[in-house]
Design a protein around this motif. Sequence first.
Motif, mmCIF file in Angstrom:
data_model
loop_
_atom_site.group_PDB
_atom_site.id
_atom_site.type_symbol
_atom_site.label_atom_id
_atom_site.label_comp_id
_atom_site.label_asym_id
_atom_site.label_seq_id
_atom_site.Cartn_x
_atom_site.Cartn_y
_atom_site.Cartn_z
ATOM 1 N N LYS A 297 0.865 -1.307 0.044
ATOM 2 C CA LYS A 297 -0.091 0.198 -0.048
ATOM 3 C C LYS A 297 0.949 1.228 -0.040
ATOM 4 O O LYS A 297 0.717 2.271 -0.867
ATOM 5 C CB LYS A 297 -0.891 -0.204 1.015
ATOM 6 C CG LYS A 297 -1.652 1.248 1.379
ATOM 7 C CD LYS A 297 -2.604 1.163 2.502
ATOM 8 C CE LYS A 297 -2.885 2.715 3.179
ATOM 9 N NZ LYS A 297 -3.709 2.525 4.396
ATOM 10 N N ARG A 325 -9.624 2.512 -2.696
ATOM 11 C CA ARG A 325 -10.108 2.176 -1.284
ATOM 12 C C ARG A 325 -9.125 2.749 -0.188
ATOM 13 O O ARG A 325 -9.520 3.268 0.798
ATOM 14 C CB ARG A 325 -10.216 0.574 -1.056
ATOM 15 C CG ARG A 325 -11.268 0.092 -1.855
ATOM 16 C CD ARG A 325 -11.478 -1.517 -1.239
ATOM 17 N NE ARG A 325 -12.394 -2.138 -2.207
ATOM 18 C CZ ARG A 325 -12.102 -2.817 -3.194
ATOM 19 N NH1 ARG A 325 -11.173 -3.096 -3.580
ATOM 20 N NH2 ARG A 325 -13.247 -3.415 -4.001
ATOM 21 N N TRP A 326 -7.693 2.593 -0.630
ATOM 22 C CA TRP A 326 -6.790 3.304 0.189
ATOM 23 C C TRP A 326 -6.985 4.545 0.571
ATOM 24 O O TRP A 326 -6.673 5.002 1.864
ATOM 25 C CB TRP A 326 -5.476 2.950 -0.129
ATOM 26 C CG TRP A 326 -5.041 1.423 -0.201
ATOM 27 C CD1 TRP A 326 -5.408 0.417 0.604
ATOM 28 C CD2 TRP A 326 -4.118 1.025 -1.190
ATOM 29 N NE1 TRP A 326 -4.961 -0.780 0.071
ATOM 30 C CE2 TRP A 326 -4.077 -0.453 -0.927
ATOM 31 C CE3 TRP A 326 -3.270 1.318 -2.240
ATOM 32 C CZ2 TRP A 326 -3.427 -1.294 -1.587
ATOM 33 C CZ3 TRP A 326 -2.429 0.590 -2.822
ATOM 34 C CH2 TRP A 326 -2.370 -1.053 -2.700
ATOM 35 N N GLN A 328 -9.859 6.121 0.536
ATOM 36 C CA GLN A 328 -10.914 6.535 1.113
ATOM 37 C C GLN A 328 -10.847 6.370 2.682
ATOM 38 O O GLN A 328 -11.377 6.944 3.770
ATOM 39 C CB GLN A 328 -12.110 5.473 0.899
ATOM 40 C CG GLN A 328 -12.789 5.922 -0.476
ATOM 41 C CD GLN A 328 -13.981 4.770 -0.685
ATOM 42 O OE1 GLN A 328 -13.978 3.802 -0.269
ATOM 43 N NE2 GLN A 328 -14.376 5.013 -1.948
ATOM 44 N N SER A 329 -9.979 5.496 3.157
ATOM 45 C CA SER A 329 -9.636 5.092 4.453
ATOM 46 C C SER A 329 -8.349 5.856 4.941
ATOM 47 O O SER A 329 -8.178 5.793 6.195
ATOM 48 C CB SER A 329 -9.294 3.524 4.666
ATOM 49 O OG SER A 329 -7.945 3.171 3.915
ATOM 50 N N SER A 330 -7.761 6.748 4.277
ATOM 51 C CA SER A 330 -6.633 7.462 4.894
ATOM 52 C C SER A 330 -7.341 8.717 5.330
ATOM 53 O O SER A 330 -7.925 9.264 4.940
ATOM 54 C CB SER A 330 -5.532 7.487 4.100
ATOM 55 O OG SER A 330 -5.989 8.332 2.649
#
Length: 330
Positions: A297, A325-326, A328-330
């Motif tokens: 990642k 997705r990464w 969105q979650s960071s």
Amino acid sequence: MKFLIHRPRRLRQNARLRALVRETELNAGDFIMPYFVCEGSRVKKPVASMPGVFQMSVDELVKDCRETQKLGIGGVILFGIPAKKDDKASGAYAQDGIVQRAVRELREKVSDLVVVTDVCLCEYMSHGQCGIVSKMRGKEFAIENDATLELLAMTAISHARAGADIIAPSDMMDGRVAAIRRALDAEGLSQTPIMSYAAKFASAFYGPFRDAAQSPPQFGDRRSYQMDFANAEEALREVALDIEEGADIVMVKPALGYLDLVWRVKQKFGYPTAVYNVSGEYSMLKAASRNGWLDEKAVALEMLTGFKRAGADIIVTYWAKDAARWLQSS
Ligand code: PBG
């Protein structure tokens, strides 16, 4: 204590300050996700050399593209794996060819998704070269540039008629953007944009893709049409030609070793610029991360940010969904 006027670290003290002065931001909307479409139904076959990448039948493609669309990804690019190959690449421009069917289904079933089609003949040619082959003599062969243009134009028209939003020629024949532009316009498809693989190099980094698309050349290599990776001035001439011929978006490919060109192309032409983060670049990080040597990642996001910092507006990448997705979650 030494007196210092400049302390660049002042702005690196914490995440809030770093975020405030961050120059480059990745967005899912910058990404284009590649897909390999094959015959059949309920087929989702892993590509051995590209963990996380699959050959998919049209029904599976539709399902996957719904997710891609929901993630806010800019678009998808389709590569076809036909049931049969021949020496005229018939499957490339068949009305009911695999890509044409996939595009029609996506048009009907997934709204709000930019569908790009790769226009090339190698996946449809029994010999795996990107153009018509003539003058076979022992190991010597020639690719018939101008005759190939006609097949590329037919392919582009069939994709656009099926509903493709953008046509992306990746063959590296001379004059193909002009040939495709003229053909599209003559068919009343003057609103279909062309994203040309303008500076495409003959690269060993395409190895895993040729597994995925089942398109390795059966003899010889692609160095008589794809560019010598030692040449930058020539790459700028190639980009200039494609722009003159009517390209709307220009691409540099591969990405990692070619960011000097991404920068120069963007600075010189100011055109929408795409970069293709190719299969080998994907697979080598996958392999390293599986060995516990690199953090997938972190390294992928660093690479993708580097592409954008170098000037890319659009990034074609097999990490599109993961990266969305990464982000969105960071
Ligand atoms: C078709 C084509 C290739 C790629 C994109 N379009 C293969 C090649 O030129 O050999 C490579 C993409 C990748 O490696 O991810 N000509």
